[in-house]
Scaffold this motif. Sequence first.
Motif, PDB file in Angstrom:
ATOM      1  N   UNK B  83       0.750  -0.965  -0.074  1.00 52.11           N
ATOM      2  CA  UNK B  83       0.066  -0.252   0.269  1.00 52.11           C
ATOM      3  C   UNK B  83       0.806   1.076  -0.210  1.00 52.11           C
ATOM      4  N   UNK B  84       0.299   2.764  -0.576  1.00 47.53           N
ATOM      5  CA  UNK B  84       0.957   3.623  -0.437  1.00 47.53           C
ATOM      6  C   UNK B  84       2.496   3.382  -1.579  1.00 47.53           C
ATOM      7  N   UNK B  85       1.864   2.891  -2.503  1.00 47.67           N
ATOM      8  CA  UNK B  85       3.100   2.878  -3.496  1.00 47.67           C
ATOM      9  C   UNK B  85       3.952   1.822  -2.773  1.00 47.67           C
ATOM     10  N   UNK B  86       3.444   0.492  -2.141  1.00 53.57           N
ATOM     11  CA  UNK B  86       4.732  -0.321  -2.340  1.00 53.57           C
ATOM     12  C   UNK B  86       5.289   0.795  -0.346  1.00 53.57           C
ATOM     13  N   UNK B  87       5.139   1.135   0.167  1.00 53.61           N
ATOM     14  CA  UNK B  87       6.245   2.456   1.771  1.00 53.61           C
ATOM     15  C   UNK B  87       5.618   1.277   2.017  1.00 53.61           C
ATOM     16  N   UNK B 144       7.758  -1.585   4.663  1.00 57.06           N
ATOM     17  CA  UNK B 144       7.723  -2.303   3.147  1.00 57.06           C
ATOM     18  C   UNK B 144       9.315  -1.691   3.014  1.00 57.06           C
ATOM     19  N   UNK B 145       9.550  -0.541   3.245  1.00 60.08           N
ATOM     20  CA  UNK B 145      10.620   0.962   3.080  1.00 60.08           C
ATOM     21  C   UNK B 145      11.324   0.677   3.810  1.00 60.08           C
ATOM     22  N   UNK B 146      12.788   1.249   3.378  1.00 59.08           N
ATOM     23  CA  UNK B 146      13.745   1.235   5.003  1.00 59.08           C
ATOM     24  C   UNK B 146      13.576   2.856   5.263  1.00 59.08           C
ATOM     25  N   UNK B 147      12.632   3.806   4.086  1.00 55.64           N
ATOM     26  CA  UNK B 147      12.000   5.197   4.620  1.00 55.64           C
ATOM     27  C   UNK B 147      10.893   4.961   5.682  1.00 55.64           C
TER      28      UNK B 147
END
Lengths: 601, 573
Positions: B83-87, B144-147
């Motif tokens: 979700x949220x473009x893979x974030x 799902x994203x290091x950020x």
Amino acid sequence: MNSDVAFLSLTVFLPALGALLLAFFPKDKPEAVKLTSLAITVAVFVMTVSMLMGGDAARFKAGEAQLQAAFNVDWIPSFNIYYFMGLDGISGVLVLLTSFTSMIAMAASWPITKHVKAYCILFLLLETGMLGVFLALDFFLFYVFWEVMLLPMYFLIGVWGGPRREYAAIKFFLYTLLGSVLMLIAILMLYFNSDVRALTPDQLAVAKVVQSVDAPEVAAIKGAKDAVHTFNIMALQQLGQTTAQFDREVLFGRSIQWWAFLLLFIGFAVKVPSVPVHTWLPDAHVEAPTPISMILAGVLLKMGGYGIIRICYPICPDAGYDLAWFVCTLGVVSMVYGAFAALAQKDFKRLVAYSSVSHMGYVVLGLGVWSMSAGNEYNASYMAQGWNGAMFQMLAHGISSAGMFFMVGVIYDRVHHRTLDEFGGLFARMPVYSGMAYVVFVAGLGLPGLCGFIGEVFVTLSVWNFSKTLAVISAAVVVLTAAYILWTLQRVYLGPEYKGPHGDHLHDMDAREIAIAAPLVALAILFGVNPNLIFKYMEPTVTASVQELADWTENVKEPRLQAKRAEEAKEASAVKQASVVAPKAVVPQVAKPALDKLSAR
Amino acid sequence: MNFYELIERFRHNTLDVSLPAFAPELAICATIIVMLIARMPGIGRKLNSFWIALPGSLVALWLAAPWRHLQAGVDGHLGSTPIFDGLLIYDPLTVYFRGVLLLFAVLFFIFTKLSGIPDREDSPDFYTLILGGLLGMCVMASANHLLTVFLGVEMASVPSYALAALLKGRRTAGEAGLKYAVYGAGAAGVMLYGISLLGGALGSVHIPTMTAQLAHLSPEQWADRQLVLMTGGLMVGVGLAFKLSAVPFHFWAPDVFEGACAEVNAFLSVASKAGAMALLIRVALGFSHEAAHDVPQPIPLPAHAEAATAALPFQLASQKAPTAVSPEDDDAAHDHDHAEAGSNMTKVRKYIAGLIALLAAITCTFGNLAAYGQTNIKRLLAYSTIAHAGYMMMPVAAAVAMIGSDVAAAREGVAALCFYVGTYLFMNLSAFAIVAFLRNSLRTEEIADYAGLIKRSPGVVICFSAVLVSLIGLPPLAGFVAKLFAFSSLVQAEMWALLVIGGINTAISLFYYIRVIKTMTIDPERADRTPTSFSMTSVEGVYVALVTLPVLVLGVWFDSLRQWALAAAAGLL
């Protein structure tokens, strides 16, 4: 089958329900609490007797080897855990011993006055744990019951014990917990390497994995895509004896079953206890109150032997065969060490504790003996003799050691010390007590005609075929046993008169104490005169288990050993051939010393 | 793709896919806002914010509906959706951990109301910080994203710093807050540096894309970047280890636990740990497992829109994703690529599993040994928390090690951790609730002052003993089952050394837990103690009993929780 579920579950959980009931009792009625607890233990005893005598439910027939009154109910299907209990000759007699000892020990608990309610609740919880261990046939269930005993035992020693009770309690807890953690590792190793798909429908039905040979579950198991693991002890036995699932090498070139056997054996050896993991026992025994010492010696130590006979050998026969010497040596060392240690004791109770170490050594030795073949002939009767002897020794020790601890407790209640050198002359002051004590102690000594003799002689005879050295040593231990028991009797009961402290409190046993001691004395004599009374229940099962192992030795192990020997011989001959092919390299080396010798001459 | 399509994609992705999956977090945000606004008018100041926080968390829990989704997961109907473009990623694991966190929030709010900390004055601050931290933990659980990993860690940590110093004016509390903040800032800095190293070496910070890149590095590229990758991984590990209070980044834990009040300790030891564990799974398994469904794939559009081909905004960096290898490429190249991916991933797994196993062994052993000498119950429980972090990391190491060989077993490893977290929630919440209630009635947190407590309050002593025995891991209590599953996955992975360390640690831990029980039951009561009692028939007593009950029930009937844990793990692998 439904009545079996109800009856066995009720037997196991009746004490726990009783404990729950006691929680609602008022605090200021210790007498009522004790009477209720006693009534519950008596009820459990009656139930176990009715099982063996053959009641309507859970009828147990003597002379049959297989599982009886067994049931298997789903518990945690996603982890293949079942609520699986059952009786056979091995567990049946031990269940009876447990309920009997619990009843006697509860009766012996009357002198307890501190926190009576809590004491009785913990005592009853302990009984549930003990009965559960002997009846459980699912490894997970077995482990749960095994651990459930620890906490009540910790408190029973830690709260109601002697001056060093806290040290003794934590030591007991720690040793047993360490042993059982190792056991847990072994259980998981066996579980994850088991696959019941390898069993035939007959085996599945015998192990109660399925209810019958033609149940729909058989097809489900056979058709399963992935391995179907199991905690079912009966199924694990079948897997250990008829498949190679536990033979995979896992660490340091040893197989799964070698490691599992070792870990399980350490876990059980702590409980037995075997030298060198026995040091918790003298402390626990000395500090524990009398009834708890009786339970400890009478029942808890038997769990180690039960685990070895039910789990170690049948599941891991290959490791058992390879480690037979290790186990036997441990047994003999315990016997000798325990006897010498007992000789050196100054405390009456500590002496009895070390005598337990020595006597339980016979059990380990009897179970460890893999004397399957005399010469080249397969004859399981030697091993069966060892196992039967070990089983009998467990029961006999249950009676005699509980009796001995009770006798020590009686005298301690009067004079409040246990120093052997300050006793003497009790015979004159307390004739009934001393007479009964004589029977019990001499039964422990192993005098023919009393219960201790049968087990010792069976074990010693069976060892002869395995190793004459060990047989000679174990026979010699009888002399040491006689030495410390007779010397004790002389120091405590004989002599002119009692000169120790509190001499004026010496009065003979009262009716309650006689009522506790009399059954112990009667059984010690009865089992000694007519051992068949026990053998008729357990012998078929023990012999059948041994026969299975004998068949396994003949059909699986022996060919394997022969193949190994042949391979070694081949390698040796290959080396020889190599030396023939390359004579130049070898001959000078071989020849030179010979030449030197010649020239020297 | 024209402009309209882009907007339509964005609208669909956000409104139809992402926001519904994010509803519980939105509910928390709304609760925080309501709480902040409510204190503005005079009447709002008279209101204890508890009455806003509890309904808010209940609504969030109802929106998260873990029971429904996990049951769907057991039946195999729950997939995973970026979700949220893979974030973030919405999958059964998200559902499970969000369920644990929100259930904890509900129980925790009731607990704080009963224990009286915070008072009405402090309540908006306190509950805002708690909910803010919780929001961060939910983000950690679905990162799902290091950020978002970094964002989640910071969102969870910053409120915790303030919470540690909640007892204003007390030296120890101030010290705890400062220590925590300094350690946390240091760890965050190192982690951020690690993220930038990894991002630089792999050209993306979207975890699945990074993993895909990692798997398809050629041997030359691998040799070239190995050092950077390993250092970066280690630095990200530092940040995680700080949140997990893993040795050697545990120094803050005992001081913070001693300085902060028991309520905050419960929050830190349960929720913070659950979030950190979820994050560990996300990062450790994300990097060691090439997820087939996470490589750039467009979210299905509504029927009227055309299928898009461009990659999503945050995944633009991965120009050579594995799916780019189309079937018409010749087989040899494909096989070669595949073999390379296999060997690269094997190395990565070995590195990650070894790192976690080492940390687990040290953490567990150190925690247990250090707990032995403690005299303050909160400090003791702090070390116990450290030790349990070690036990919980063990199945993760096993799972990472087994991904290559046996996916089902790896899944069971993840499930073992999920199960552990689920039971740990009740064990530690109950333990800290008892500590807080005893503090209220005895005015002390020293173990020695609990001597002979069984005479005054047998009920609470029995509950506390049950919890402590469960923490040792003895049947028939939930802690045993949790440990059993953790050890099972070690057996399956054949990590014998770690298994033996875990086993011996269980025996060591007996000493200090049983010492507390012994003090309460066997030791004689102090003559000079104020004669207070803590009855089980009070509201507090009922609360303690209710929170302790699951410890017993889950020790005997653990099938459904295990099924849910397995469902949670199934979405990941």
